[in-house]
Motif scaffolding. Sequence first.
Motif, PDB file in Angstrom:
ATOM      1  N   TYR A  24      -2.672  -6.323  15.337  1.00  0.00           N
ATOM      2  CA  TYR A  24      -1.484  -5.567  14.916  1.00  0.00           C
ATOM      3  C   TYR A  24      -0.997  -6.009  13.546  1.00  0.00           C
ATOM      4  CZ  TYR A  24      -1.794  -4.824  19.880  1.00  0.00           C
ATOM      5  OH  TYR A  24      -2.265  -4.526  21.128  1.00  0.00           O
ATOM      6  N   ASN A  25      -0.480  -5.048  12.788  1.00  0.00           N
ATOM      7  CA  ASN A  25       0.095  -5.358  11.490  1.00  0.00           C
ATOM      8  C   ASN A  25       1.036  -4.235  11.080  1.00  0.00           C
ATOM      9  OD1 ASN A  25       0.516  -6.860   9.118  1.00  0.00           O
ATOM     10  ND2 ASN A  25      -1.637  -7.468   9.088  1.00  0.00           N
ATOM     11  N   LEU A  26       1.685  -4.439   9.974  1.00  0.00           N
ATOM     12  CA  LEU A  26       2.534  -3.392   9.402  1.00  0.00           C
ATOM     13  C   LEU A  26       1.669  -2.418   8.621  1.00  0.00           C
ATOM     14  CD1 LEU A  26       5.418  -5.672   8.095  1.00  0.00           C
ATOM     15  CD2 LEU A  26       5.523  -4.120  10.053  1.00  0.00           C
ATOM     16  N   PRO A  27       2.113  -1.173   8.472  1.00  0.00           N
ATOM     17  CA  PRO A  27       1.376  -0.231   7.638  1.00  0.00           C
ATOM     18  C   PRO A  27       1.244  -0.762   6.213  1.00  0.00           C
ATOM     19  CG  PRO A  27       3.085   0.901   8.887  1.00  0.00           C
ATOM     20  CD  PRO A  27       3.307  -0.581   9.072  1.00  0.00           C
ATOM     21  N   GLY A  28       0.124  -0.467   5.615  1.00  0.00           N
ATOM     22  CA  GLY A  28      -0.130  -0.903   4.241  1.00  0.00           C
ATOM     23  C   GLY A  28      -1.599  -1.195   4.065  1.00  0.00           C
ATOM     24  N   GLY A  29      -1.909  -1.854   2.971  1.00  0.00           N
ATOM     25  CA  GLY A  29      -3.308  -2.178   2.705  1.00  0.00           C
ATOM     26  C   GLY A  29      -3.482  -2.763   1.326  1.00  0.00           C
ATOM     27  N   ARG A  30      -4.714  -2.743   0.881  1.00  0.00           N
ATOM     28  CA  ARG A  30      -5.090  -3.397  -0.372  1.00  0.00           C
ATOM     29  C   ARG A  30      -4.536  -2.675  -1.600  1.00  0.00           C
ATOM     30  NH1 ARG A  30     -10.811  -6.305   0.039  1.00  0.00           N
ATOM     31  NH2 ARG A  30     -10.704  -6.844   2.243  1.00  0.00           N
ATOM     32  N   VAL A  31      -4.175  -3.483  -2.570  1.00  0.00           N
ATOM     33  CA  VAL A  31      -3.785  -2.981  -3.885  1.00  0.00           C
ATOM     34  C   VAL A  31      -5.072  -2.842  -4.692  1.00  0.00           C
ATOM     35  CG1 VAL A  31      -2.446  -3.452  -5.975  1.00  0.00           C
ATOM     36  CG2 VAL A  31      -1.562  -4.178  -3.729  1.00  0.00           C
ATOM     37  N   GLU A  32      -5.311  -1.659  -5.215  1.00  0.00           N
ATOM     38  CA  GLU A  32      -6.519  -1.429  -6.002  1.00  0.00           C
ATOM     39  C   GLU A  32      -6.372  -2.012  -7.404  1.00  0.00           C
ATOM     40  OE1 GLU A  32      -7.281   2.791  -5.744  1.00  0.00           O
ATOM     41  OE2 GLU A  32      -7.636   2.673  -3.584  1.00  0.00           O
ATOM     42  N   THR A  33      -7.479  -2.234  -8.060  1.00  0.00           N
ATOM     43  CA  THR A  33      -7.491  -2.780  -9.415  1.00  0.00           C
ATOM     44  C   THR A  33      -6.622  -1.918 -10.334  1.00  0.00           C
ATOM     45  OG1 THR A  33      -9.735  -3.570  -9.042  1.00  0.00           O
ATOM     46  CG2 THR A  33      -8.986  -3.500 -11.331  1.00  0.00           C
ATOM     47  N   ASN A  34      -5.764  -2.541 -11.090  1.00  0.00           N
ATOM     48  CA  ASN A  34      -4.853  -1.892 -12.048  1.00  0.00           C
ATOM     49  C   ASN A  34      -3.834  -0.956 -11.400  1.00  0.00           C
ATOM     50  OD1 ASN A  34      -6.113  -3.208 -14.250  1.00  0.00           O
ATOM     51  ND2 ASN A  34      -7.711  -1.636 -14.272  1.00  0.00           N
ATOM     52  N   GLU A  35      -3.595  -1.094 -10.121  1.00  0.00           N
ATOM     53  CA  GLU A  35      -2.604  -0.275  -9.415  1.00  0.00           C
ATOM     54  C   GLU A  35      -1.328  -1.100  -9.269  1.00  0.00           C
ATOM     55  OE1 GLU A  35      -2.756   2.626  -5.538  1.00  0.00           O
ATOM     56  OE2 GLU A  35      -3.600   0.620  -5.291  1.00  0.00           O
ATOM     57  N   ASN A  36      -0.171  -0.497  -9.574  1.00  0.00           N
ATOM     58  CA  ASN A  36       1.058  -1.271  -9.373  1.00  0.00           C
ATOM     59  C   ASN A  36       1.441  -1.245  -7.893  1.00  0.00           C
ATOM     60  OD1 ASN A  36       3.092   0.690  -8.734  1.00  0.00           O
ATOM     61  ND2 ASN A  36       3.339   1.185 -10.889  1.00  0.00           N
ATOM     62  N   LEU A  37       2.298  -2.174  -7.525  1.00  0.00           N
ATOM     63  CA  LEU A  37       2.627  -2.376  -6.108  1.00  0.00           C
ATOM     64  C   LEU A  37       3.231  -1.141  -5.455  1.00  0.00           C
ATOM     65  CD1 LEU A  37       4.130  -5.967  -6.289  1.00  0.00           C
ATOM     66  CD2 LEU A  37       1.791  -5.288  -5.671  1.00  0.00           C
ATOM     67  N   GLU A  38       4.185  -0.518  -6.133  1.00  0.00           N
ATOM     68  CA  GLU A  38       4.849   0.651  -5.550  1.00  0.00           C
ATOM     69  C   GLU A  38       3.873   1.802  -5.356  1.00  0.00           C
ATOM     70  OE1 GLU A  38       6.066  -0.969  -8.251  1.00  0.00           O
ATOM     71  OE2 GLU A  38       7.906  -1.873  -7.484  1.00  0.00           O
ATOM     72  N   ASP A  39       2.987   2.026  -6.340  1.00  0.00           N
ATOM     73  CA  ASP A  39       1.989   3.090  -6.198  1.00  0.00           C
ATOM     74  C   ASP A  39       1.038   2.802  -5.041  1.00  0.00           C
ATOM     75  OD1 ASP A  39       3.045   4.513  -8.336  1.00  0.00           O
ATOM     76  OD2 ASP A  39       1.617   3.714  -9.803  1.00  0.00           O
ATOM     77  N   ALA A  40       0.656   1.552  -4.884  1.00  0.00           N
ATOM     78  CA  ALA A  40      -0.222   1.167  -3.771  1.00  0.00           C
ATOM     79  C   ALA A  40       0.466   1.431  -2.432  1.00  0.00           C
ATOM     80  CB  ALA A  40      -0.619  -0.307  -3.888  1.00  0.00           C
ATOM     81  N   LEU A  41       1.740   1.084  -2.355  1.00  0.00           N
ATOM     82  CA  LEU A  41       2.482   1.298  -1.112  1.00  0.00           C
ATOM     83  C   LEU A  41       2.615   2.786  -0.801  1.00  0.00           C
ATOM     84  CD1 LEU A  41       4.043  -0.261   1.131  1.00  0.00           C
ATOM     85  CD2 LEU A  41       6.105   0.350  -0.127  1.00  0.00           C
ATOM     86  N   VAL A  42       2.962   3.576  -1.787  1.00  0.00           N
ATOM     87  CA  VAL A  42       3.093   5.030  -1.595  1.00  0.00           C
ATOM     88  C   VAL A  42       1.761   5.610  -1.116  1.00  0.00           C
ATOM     89  CG1 VAL A  42       3.420   7.213  -2.844  1.00  0.00           C
ATOM     90  CG2 VAL A  42       5.016   5.307  -3.205  1.00  0.00           C
ATOM     91  N   ARG A  43       0.649   5.194  -1.728  1.00  0.00           N
ATOM     92  CA  ARG A  43      -0.680   5.680  -1.349  1.00  0.00           C
ATOM     93  C   ARG A  43      -1.024   5.282   0.084  1.00  0.00           C
ATOM     94  NH1 ARG A  43      -4.952   2.862  -1.083  1.00  0.00           N
ATOM     95  NH2 ARG A  43      -4.265   1.237  -2.532  1.00  0.00           N
ATOM     96  N   GLU A  44      -0.809   4.016   0.414  1.00  0.00           N
ATOM     97  CA  GLU A  44      -1.153   3.526   1.751  1.00  0.00           C
ATOM     98  C   GLU A  44      -0.317   4.207   2.841  1.00  0.00           C
ATOM     99  OE1 GLU A  44      -3.488   1.656   3.040  1.00  0.00           O
ATOM    100  OE2 GLU A  44      -4.434   0.934   1.209  1.00  0.00           O
ATOM    101  N   ILE A  45       0.951   4.418   2.577  1.00  0.00           N
ATOM    102  CA  ILE A  45       1.805   5.085   3.568  1.00  0.00           C
ATOM    103  C   ILE A  45       1.353   6.530   3.775  1.00  0.00           C
ATOM    104  CG2 ILE A  45       4.154   5.939   3.988  1.00  0.00           C
ATOM    105  CD1 ILE A  45       5.139   3.308   2.727  1.00  0.00           C
ATOM    106  N   LYS A  46       0.975   7.186   2.698  1.00  0.00           N
ATOM    107  CA  LYS A  46       0.473   8.566   2.802  1.00  0.00           C
ATOM    108  C   LYS A  46      -0.796   8.596   3.657  1.00  0.00           C
ATOM    109  CE  LYS A  46       0.059  12.892   1.134  1.00  0.00           C
ATOM    110  NZ  LYS A  46       0.318  13.858   2.163  1.00  0.00           N
ATOM    111  N   GLU A  47      -1.709   7.634   3.411  1.00  0.00           N
ATOM    112  CA  GLU A  47      -2.960   7.603   4.157  1.00  0.00           C
ATOM    113  C   GLU A  47      -2.728   7.280   5.635  1.00  0.00           C
ATOM    114  OE1 GLU A  47      -5.619   5.907   0.406  1.00  0.00           O
ATOM    115  OE2 GLU A  47      -5.381   4.674   2.194  1.00  0.00           O
TER     116      GLU A  47
END
Length: 174
Positions: A40-63
Motif C-alpha cells: 500500500y502507498n499513497l497515489p503518486g510515482g516517479r518524477v521524470e527527468t527535467n519534470e518539476n514536482l507539481e507537474d509530476a504530481l498532476v500527471r501521476e494523479i491523472k494516470e
Amino acid sequence: MLINLEHLEKKDINSRVHKVRAIIMNREGKIYITNMDDSYNLPGGRVETNENLEDALVREIKEELGIRVFKKEIQYIGNITFWHKDFPGEKQSVNRENDVDLFWVVNPKEIKLERVQLTNYEKHYHFRLMNSTFPEIEDLLNKKNDNPYKRFTDVELKTCLEEFEKYRKEEHLC
C-alpha cells in the motif's frame, strides 16, 4: 527528513528514485491509497527527468485517479527521504534512496475509476485504488503477506500519514 531504519551510510546507497506522493481525501474524510499486490502507498510515482514536482504530481494523479488537479489545488507538505536496505530490484536487491515529496490535494474532484490510465507495471502488479480511514490503513499496515515491497511501502505510507497529521495540526486544518 531522513528515515534510515537500518542505519545505512551515504556510501551504501547504490540506487536513487525521486517520487511525488499525494494525500487525497474524499468527502467522507477517507484517504485514497494504492494497492499493488497488497503493498500500500499513497497515489503518486516517479518524477521524470527535467519534470518539476507539481507537474509530476498532476500527471501521476491523472494516470492513477483519472482526475485533473490544478497546481493551485495542491499544497506542499515536505520532503522525506527513505534509505532502504536490500530493496528488491529487477535483477538484484539494492540499497535504495526513495526521495519523496509529499503534497496535499485540496478539494479534489470526484474520482471515477473508469478514467484511470494504468501503466503496464501497475497492471502487472494488480493496481487497485482504495479509500480508507486512518484505522483501516493501520490494519492494512499490520497485515502480513509475501510481497517483498510491503516492508518498504509500509514505512513510507505510515511516515507520510504522520507528516500529514503534523502538517494539519500546524496549519490548524483539523
